[in-house]
Design a protein around this motif. Structure first.
Motif, PDB file in Angstrom:
ATOM      1  N   GLN A  78       8.414  22.942   6.217  1.00 20.66           N
ATOM      2  CA  GLN A  78       9.282  23.984   6.769  1.00 20.66           C
ATOM      3  C   GLN A  78      10.733  23.786   6.356  1.00 20.66           C
ATOM      4  OE1 GLN A  78       8.893  24.305  11.043  1.00 20.66           O
ATOM      5  NE2 GLN A  78       6.719  23.836  10.914  1.00 20.66           N
ATOM      6  N   ALA A  79      11.148  22.535   6.252  1.00 25.83           N
ATOM      7  CA  ALA A  79      12.556  22.219   5.961  1.00 25.83           C
ATOM      8  C   ALA A  79      12.605  21.101   4.925  1.00 25.83           C
ATOM      9  CB  ALA A  79      13.269  21.812   7.237  1.00 25.83           C
ATOM     10  N   PRO A  80      12.283  21.403   3.678  1.00 28.46           N
ATOM     11  CA  PRO A  80      12.175  20.349   2.658  1.00 28.46           C
ATOM     12  C   PRO A  80      13.472  19.599   2.387  1.00 28.46           C
ATOM     13  CG  PRO A  80      11.935  22.531   1.675  1.00 28.46           C
ATOM     14  CD  PRO A  80      11.969  22.720   3.151  1.00 28.46           C
ATOM     15  N   GLY A  81      14.595  20.160   2.730  1.00 19.70           N
ATOM     16  CA  GLY A  81      15.861  19.481   2.492  1.00 19.70           C
ATOM     17  C   GLY A  81      16.390  18.718   3.690  1.00 19.70           C
ATOM     18  N   ASP A  82      15.576  18.554   4.722  1.00 20.59           N
ATOM     19  CA  ASP A  82      16.021  17.889   5.943  1.00 20.59           C
ATOM     20  C   ASP A  82      15.875  16.378   5.807  1.00 20.59           C
ATOM     21  OD1 ASP A  82      15.892  16.714   8.676  1.00 20.59           O
ATOM     22  OD2 ASP A  82      16.144  18.803   9.278  1.00 20.59           O
ATOM     23  N   ALA A  83      16.994  15.693   5.688  1.00 19.84           N
ATOM     24  CA  ALA A  83      16.984  14.242   5.502  1.00 19.84           C
ATOM     25  C   ALA A  83      16.437  13.514   6.729  1.00 19.84           C
ATOM     26  CB  ALA A  83      18.393  13.752   5.195  1.00 19.84           C
ATOM     27  N   HIS A  84      16.665  14.064   7.910  1.00 20.13           N
ATOM     28  CA  HIS A  84      16.194  13.405   9.131  1.00 20.13           C
ATOM     29  C   HIS A  84      14.666  13.387   9.183  1.00 20.13           C
ATOM     30  CE1 HIS A  84      16.860  11.771  13.132  1.00 20.13           C
ATOM     31  NE2 HIS A  84      15.880  12.538  13.551  1.00 20.13           N
ATOM     32  N   TYR A  85      14.044  14.513   8.876  1.00 19.16           N
ATOM     33  CA  TYR A  85      12.580  14.546   8.854  1.00 19.16           C
ATOM     34  C   TYR A  85      12.033  13.574   7.817  1.00 19.16           C
ATOM     35  CZ  TYR A  85      12.685  18.852  11.670  1.00 19.16           C
ATOM     36  OH  TYR A  85      12.887  19.782  12.656  1.00 19.16           O
ATOM     37  N   ALA A  86      12.674  13.513   6.661  1.00 23.17           N
ATOM     38  CA  ALA A  86      12.224  12.587   5.620  1.00 23.17           C
ATOM     39  C   ALA A  86      12.345  11.143   6.105  1.00 23.17           C
ATOM     40  CB  ALA A  86      13.026  12.802   4.336  1.00 23.17           C
ATOM     41  N   ALA A  87      13.444  10.824   6.772  1.00 24.44           N
ATOM     42  CA  ALA A  87      13.633   9.463   7.274  1.00 24.44           C
ATOM     43  C   ALA A  87      12.567   9.090   8.304  1.00 24.44           C
ATOM     44  CB  ALA A  87      15.029   9.309   7.866  1.00 24.44           C
ATOM     45  N   LEU A  88      12.290  10.009   9.221  1.00 24.21           N
ATOM     46  CA  LEU A  88      11.269   9.734  10.246  1.00 24.21           C
ATOM     47  C   LEU A  88       9.876   9.649   9.621  1.00 24.21           C
ATOM     48  CD1 LEU A  88      12.569  11.971  13.169  1.00 24.21           C
ATOM     49  CD2 LEU A  88      12.915   9.513  12.810  1.00 24.21           C
ATOM     50  N   HIS A  89       9.615  10.470   8.625  1.00 22.73           N
ATOM     51  CA  HIS A  89       8.349  10.417   7.892  1.00 22.73           C
ATOM     52  C   HIS A  89       8.200   9.048   7.236  1.00 22.73           C
ATOM     53  CE1 HIS A  89       5.799  12.370   4.438  1.00 22.73           C
ATOM     54  NE2 HIS A  89       5.073  11.601   5.210  1.00 22.73           N
ATOM     55  N   GLY A  90       9.239   8.608   6.559  1.00 20.60           N
ATOM     56  CA  GLY A  90       9.209   7.292   5.919  1.00 20.60           C
ATOM     57  C   GLY A  90       9.008   6.162   6.911  1.00 20.60           C
ATOM     58  N   HIS A  91       9.646   6.274   8.062  1.00 15.42           N
ATOM     59  CA  HIS A  91       9.495   5.253   9.115  1.00 15.42           C
ATOM     60  C   HIS A  91       8.031   5.131   9.528  1.00 15.42           C
ATOM     61  CE1 HIS A  91      10.532   2.842  12.636  1.00 15.42           C
ATOM     62  NE2 HIS A  91       9.757   3.644  13.336  1.00 15.42           N
ATOM     63  N   ALA A  92       7.395   6.261   9.761  1.00 14.28           N
ATOM     64  CA  ALA A  92       5.980   6.240  10.166  1.00 14.28           C
ATOM     65  C   ALA A  92       5.109   5.638   9.063  1.00 14.28           C
ATOM     66  CB  ALA A  92       5.511   7.653  10.505  1.00 14.28           C
ATOM     67  N   LEU A  93       5.397   5.971   7.818  1.00 17.15           N
ATOM     68  CA  LEU A  93       4.616   5.415   6.705  1.00 17.15           C
ATOM     69  C   LEU A  93       4.768   3.900   6.614  1.00 17.15           C
ATOM     70  CD1 LEU A  93       5.343   8.173   4.055  1.00 17.15           C
ATOM     71  CD2 LEU A  93       3.094   7.656   5.065  1.00 17.15           C
ATOM     72  N   VAL A  94       5.985   3.403   6.838  1.00 19.85           N
ATOM     73  CA  VAL A  94       6.194   1.948   6.841  1.00 19.85           C
ATOM     74  C   VAL A  94       5.332   1.311   7.927  1.00 19.85           C
ATOM     75  CG1 VAL A  94       7.850   0.099   7.365  1.00 19.85           C
ATOM     76  CG2 VAL A  94       8.501   1.954   5.835  1.00 19.85           C
ATOM     77  N   ARG A  95       5.340   1.897   9.111  1.00 21.57           N
ATOM     78  CA  ARG A  95       4.572   1.335  10.234  1.00 21.57           C
ATOM     79  C   ARG A  95       3.065   1.344   9.955  1.00 21.57           C
ATOM     80  NH1 ARG A  95       8.662  -0.243  10.401  1.00 21.57           N
ATOM     81  NH2 ARG A  95      10.253  -0.138  11.983  1.00 21.57           N
ATOM     82  N   LEU A  96       2.621   2.278   9.135  1.00 24.79           N
ATOM     83  CA  LEU A  96       1.205   2.332   8.757  1.00 24.79           C
ATOM     84  C   LEU A  96       0.879   1.409   7.582  1.00 24.79           C
ATOM     85  CD1 LEU A  96       0.563   6.169   9.065  1.00 24.79           C
ATOM     86  CD2 LEU A  96      -0.383   4.361  10.535  1.00 24.79           C
ATOM     87  N   GLY A  97       1.894   0.782   7.020  1.00 27.01           N
ATOM     88  CA  GLY A  97       1.671  -0.104   5.884  1.00 27.01           C
ATOM     89  C   GLY A  97       1.501   0.627   4.561  1.00 27.01           C
ATOM     90  N   GLN A  98       1.874   1.886   4.526  1.00 23.87           N
ATOM     91  CA  GLN A  98       1.783   2.682   3.296  1.00 23.87           C
ATOM     92  C   GLN A  98       3.116   2.571   2.548  1.00 23.87           C
ATOM     93  OE1 GLN A  98       0.368   6.643   4.210  1.00 23.87           O
ATOM     94  NE2 GLN A  98      -1.227   5.841   5.560  1.00 23.87           N
ATOM     95  N   HIS A  99       3.337   1.368   2.019  1.00 20.70           N
ATOM     96  CA  HIS A  99       4.649   1.019   1.493  1.00 20.70           C
ATOM     97  C   HIS A  99       5.076   1.831   0.276  1.00 20.70           C
ATOM     98  CE1 HIS A  99       3.445  -2.726   3.725  1.00 20.70           C
ATOM     99  NE2 HIS A  99       4.507  -2.262   4.372  1.00 20.70           N
ATOM    100  N   ASP A 100       4.162   2.127  -0.624  1.00 19.82           N
ATOM    101  CA  ASP A 100       4.527   2.885  -1.815  1.00 19.82           C
ATOM    102  C   ASP A 100       4.973   4.299  -1.432  1.00 19.82           C
ATOM    103  OD1 ASP A 100       4.868   2.867  -4.642  1.00 19.82           O
ATOM    104  OD2 ASP A 100       3.066   4.092  -4.843  1.00 19.82           O
ATOM    105  N   ALA A 101       4.188   4.956  -0.593  1.00 17.11           N
ATOM    106  CA  ALA A 101       4.554   6.297  -0.131  1.00 17.11           C
ATOM    107  C   ALA A 101       5.842   6.245   0.687  1.00 17.11           C
ATOM    108  CB  ALA A 101       3.421   6.908   0.690  1.00 17.11           C
ATOM    109  N   ALA A 102       5.972   5.215   1.523  1.00 21.70           N
ATOM    110  CA  ALA A 102       7.173   5.084   2.350  1.00 21.70           C
ATOM    111  C   ALA A 102       8.412   4.943   1.480  1.00 21.70           C
ATOM    112  CB  ALA A 102       7.042   3.880   3.281  1.00 21.70           C
TER     113      ALA A 102
END
Length: 103
Positions: A31-55
């Motif tokens: 919905q908001a591809p340029g939203d840095a906050h959503y990207a940051a929170l997305h990356g945070h969740a990926l780190v917690r899941l151990g998906q380091h490359d995607a994160a």
């Protein structure tokens, strides 16, 4: 607009439901591809899941979009440690310390 919101995403992260948080973050980022906050929170969740490359990829996008969250740098450092990219992990950690001294 879907029924998901920034508040939903943040609540899922607080609850530790990282899989659901990733799904919500993906939808919000569509919905908001340029939203840095959503990207940051997305990356945070990926780190917690151990998906380091995607994160790492998502967190680099968040930084490129101008994320104001200092935590994006710690999450990036953690993702890079998971990938044994010691140079980038150190660089990200140093950047965090420079912008958030005493944290």
């Amino acid at each position: 607009m879907t029924s998901h919101s920034r508040g939903t995403l943040e609540q899922l992260l607080r609850q530790g439901d990282y899989q659901a948080a990733v799904a919500v973050a993906v939808g919000l980022r569509r919905q908001a591809p340029g939203d840095a906050h959503y990207a940051a929170l997305h990356g945070h969740a990926l780190v917690r899941l151990g998906q380091h490359d995607a994160a790492r990829a998502v967190l680099e996008q968040a930084i490129g979009l101008g994320s104001p969250l200092p935590s994006v740098w710690i999450d990036l450092a953690q993702a890079c440690v998971g990938l044994a990219d010691w140079a980038r992990a150190g660089s990200a950690a140093r950047h965090f310390v420079a912008i958030a001294p005493g944290s």
